[in-house]
Scaffold this motif. Structure first.
Motif, PDB file in Angstrom:
ATOM      1  N   ALA B 148       0.817  -1.144   0.205  1.00 55.55           N
ATOM      2  CA  ALA B 148       0.003   0.027   0.048  1.00 55.55           C
ATOM      3  C   ALA B 148       0.894   1.241  -0.125  1.00 55.55           C
ATOM      4  N   LYS B 149       1.929   1.387   0.661  1.00 54.81           N
ATOM      5  CA  LYS B 149       3.049   2.298   0.880  1.00 54.81           C
ATOM      6  C   LYS B 149       3.438   2.500  -0.374  1.00 54.81           C
ATOM      7  N   THR B 150       3.955   1.601  -1.183  1.00 58.11           N
ATOM      8  CA  THR B 150       4.534   1.734  -2.328  1.00 58.11           C
ATOM      9  C   THR B 150       3.728   2.133  -3.602  1.00 58.11           C
ATOM     10  N   LEU B 151       2.458   1.723  -3.557  1.00 57.49           N
ATOM     11  CA  LEU B 151       1.561   1.995  -4.831  1.00 57.49           C
ATOM     12  C   LEU B 151       1.438   3.414  -4.510  1.00 57.49           C
ATOM     13  N   ALA B 152       1.225   3.906  -3.178  1.00 58.63           N
ATOM     14  CA  ALA B 152       0.980   5.355  -2.740  1.00 58.63           C
ATOM     15  C   ALA B 152       2.134   6.152  -3.391  1.00 58.63           C
ATOM     16  N   GLU B 153       3.281   5.898  -3.082  1.00 61.88           N
ATOM     17  CA  GLU B 153       4.406   6.608  -3.385  1.00 61.88           C
ATOM     18  C   GLU B 153       4.752   6.590  -4.925  1.00 61.88           C
ATOM     19  N   TYR B 154       4.333   5.521  -5.641  1.00 60.16           N
ATOM     20  CA  TYR B 154       4.339   5.686  -6.944  1.00 60.16           C
ATOM     21  C   TYR B 154       3.386   6.626  -7.535  1.00 60.16           C
ATOM     22  N   LYS B 155       2.292   6.614  -6.906  1.00 62.82           N
ATOM     23  CA  LYS B 155       1.073   7.440  -7.541  1.00 62.82           C
ATOM     24  C   LYS B 155       1.638   8.839  -7.253  1.00 62.82           C
ATOM     25  N   ASP B 156       2.084   9.361  -6.016  1.00 64.70           N
ATOM     26  CA  ASP B 156       2.308  10.712  -6.207  1.00 64.70           C
ATOM     27  C   ASP B 156       3.857  11.154  -6.442  1.00 64.70           C
ATOM     28  N   ASN B 157       4.725  10.032  -6.882  1.00 62.23           N
ATOM     29  CA  ASN B 157       5.935  10.164  -7.575  1.00 62.23           C
ATOM     30  C   ASN B 157       6.735  10.446  -6.057  1.00 62.23           C
ATOM     31  N   SER B 158       6.467  10.233  -5.201  1.00 65.72           N
ATOM     32  CA  SER B 158       7.591  10.302  -3.940  1.00 65.72           C
ATOM     33  C   SER B 158       8.479   9.162  -3.859  1.00 65.72           C
TER      34      SER B 158
END
Lengths: 424, 189
Positions: B148-158
């Motif tokens: 979940a963390k990784t997908l969210a980080e890919y989504k906001d490009n962090s």
């Protein structure tokens, strides 16, 4: 023996850092739960998804973007022995050890500058006292794919900004940080990396790709802009450009030619990548409505007509990823190559039998249309796998041709005639 | 920088180990956080087992070059040579993949997650069993919080991907959908 002794402390901090990404159970209810019994595969893709058009079958499931190894190959591991050129030409390794070496530009004093896309560096191949060495002249950059050089100044294009380093060749051992000259650019990852070049009008040309495989977009995308060398006076020069990663100007009439990559997932055989010619500022080359001059897009092309867009002068093969290109203005190669275009085809991923992964030579008719497209440097594709992938081509002052390879992090040099190995 | 004191100690034993040590011995500190045999029991920390060597190599390279930012891993990787990176990634690929859960999971969430995974074609690049290939990671039975963390980080490009693919793919996926996707892939059997 080992335990995660530092975990509780560091994870406490990590937990705070990642707090923004943790989802409480209460927030996990989807806005639109799928209806019970609905076939999952029948759901439409969200608008803008890069997966639009991807068929749900086994052959398509085998295809995914190909990523190069992150580490540059050692000089003795380069595929030099596999590379083939026409009779009379020679290939040698010019420089190696530059992870993800991409676009090239040459300085007035013979330095070759090389951008990268998947790492943060710009390299320089320095020629001094007959010896070549590789230096990192800028790092900490974000997808610095594009490099250009004019009057002592190096221009670097990152994903969403263009910067410069003045008098770079006088400061190769301790170069200053790049100074930003233009950053009014979108930040999209998809097709956000940039090739740049300076035209005969002394303007800097900066493309902005379509932000996805096949998407309707705002008027800040899908174009080539040009601007003064200080970043001022930016204007849109060409429209309907999906993703160009290479351009140059015809030495005869100063018209710009650019490569453009066609969309994915339409089919194995079309659309082909394009070689385009800009006859006047403001021309529209069709993407995402019309591809390769005669294919109306299945989703976005309704109500559109290819006759309203400028057709390509050359078709470069389906999914071949035609990238860097340069007109041959040197004198080393035979006369038949004069003003021909060398084009690096990075090679396909969206195709079962890979195609491209080579340098082709495009010869033009007097009127600037394409007479022939022939293979020039081949051998990077072996058993449907890449042993290297060419990105850009560039002429050295002696008329030899450099080829960058981002798979191996290397630059090759092609000469003609009795093998003349460049000074080491 | 108090939080780095202990990792620095660990790093010392890690980075300055002699060449005579086996890769198993050199990798022991990894398991402190990534779990015995590479199945993580640490919050937000991925399991390593079953990972593709090319993907592991890319990540270790990105940690070394600080292209992927997570301080403990940046510290761990900073003094590794290219050959070290290859040796560790080849070793990671030999670890057993994380076991699927014993229970089937919440049926409604699994159905939503499966629908989303098919809709977004996760099962294309990552394979129908989410085992991945080459540069595309094995994600089946990865920790749910890490997914979940990784997908969210890919989504906001962090989290910057090695290439643009995941940032591109995640643009139309909502936060709520990320939670269901992570649940489904973590519980995939």
């Amino acid at each position: 023996m080992m335990n995660c002794s530092f975990a509780p402390r560091s994870l406490l901090l990590a937990g705070a850092f990642f707090g923004a990404f943790t989802f409480g159970a209460a927030a996990q209810q989807p806005a639109n739960p799928p209806a019970a019994g609905a076939a999952p595969a029948a759901q439409p893709l969200p608008p803008g998804s890069p997966m639009i058009g991807r068929p749900d079958n086994e052959a398509a499931a085998k295809l995914a973007p190909v990523a190069p190894p992150p580490l540059a190959a050692a000089p003795d591991k380069l595929p030099l022995a596999k590379l083939k050129v026409p009779a009379g030409f020679n290939v040698e390794v010019y420089a190696a050890g530059m992870a993800n070496a991409r676009s090239m530009a040459q300085g007035d004093k013979g330095t070759v500058f090389i951008g990268s896309r998947l790492v943060d560096k710009v390299y320089a191949i320095v020629n001094k006292d007959g010896k070549r060495s590789v230096k990192v002249i800028a790092s900490g950059l974000y997808r610095p794919n594009g490099v250009a050089f004019k009057d002592g100044t190096l221009y670097i294009a990152e994903l969403s900004k263009v910067s410069k380093i003045d008098r770079i060749e006088d400061n190769l051992d301790n170069p200053p940080k790049p100074t930003v000259i233009y950053d009014n650019l979108p930040k999209d990852e998809a097709h956000g990396w940039k090739f740049i070049a300076i035209g005969p009008d002394n303007k800097l040309y900066v493309p902005v790709g379509q932000p996805g495989n096949n998407v309707l977009h705002d008027d800040a995308h899908g174009q080539i802009r040009r601007m003064n060398l200080d970043g001022s006076g930016a204007e849109v020069y060409a429209l309907g450009v999906r993703n160009t990663v290479g351009f140059d100007w015809n030495p005869e009439n100063k018209q710009m030619y650019f490569t453009d990559n066609g969309r994915d997932w339409l089919s194995e055989t079309v659309p082909e990548d394009e070689l385009n010619r800009v006859a006047k500022a403001g021309e529209d080359f069709g993407a995402p409505f019309c591809y390769q001059g005669n294919i109306i897009d299945q989703e976005l092309g309704w109500g559109k007509d290819c006759k309203n867009y400028t057709a390509p002068v050359g078709l470069m093969g389906p999914h071949t990823a035609a990238l860097g290109m340069r007109f041959y203005t040197g004198s080393m190669f035979p006369k038949s190559y004069k003003n021909a275009i060398f084009i690096a085809r990075h090679g396909s991923w969206n195709k079962s039998q890979k195609q491209g992964g080579d340098i082709v030579v495009v010869k033009l008719n007097k009127d600037g249309t394409v007479k022939s497209i022939e293979p020039f440097l081949t051998g990077f594709l072996e058993d449907n796998k890449y042993v290297g992938r060419p990105v850009d081509v560039m002429l050295l002052k002696d008329g030899s041709l450099l080829v960058s390879d981002d798979w191996n992090g290397a630059i090759y040099r092609i000469t003609y005639g009795k093998s003349k190995v460049a000074a080491k | 920088m108090r939080k780095m004191t202990v990792p620095a100690l660990l790093l010392a034993s890690f980075a300055f180990s002699t060449n005579a040590e086996t890769i198993q011995e050199r990798a022991a500190p990894c398991f402190a956080c990534h779990g015995e045999h590479g199945t993580s029991e640490t919050e937000n920390t991925p399991s390593l087992g079953g990972q593709q060597a090319p993907y592991a190599l890319i990540q270790l390279f990105m940690f070394r070059e600080k292209l992927r930012v997570f301080e403990p891993m940046n510290e761990m990787a900073k003094s590794l040579t290219d050959d070290d990176l290859r040796a560790f990634s080849d070793f990671i690929a030999t670890l057993p993949k994380p076991a699927p859960p014993a229970d089937a999971g919440d049926a409604a969430r699994m159905a939503r997650g499966q629908a989303l995974a098919q809709q977004n074609h996760c099962n294309s690049c990552h394979n129908t069993d989410y085992s991945g290939k080459e540069n595309v990671p094995h994600i089946a039975n990865q920790r749910e919080d890490y997914l979940a963390k990784t997908l969210a980080e890919y989504k906001d490009n962090s989290r910057h991907g090695y290439d643009a693919t995941m940032a591109d793919v995640m643009q139309p996926v909502t936060k709520e959908q990320i939670a269901d996707l992570a649940y489904y892939i973590a519980h995939y059997r």
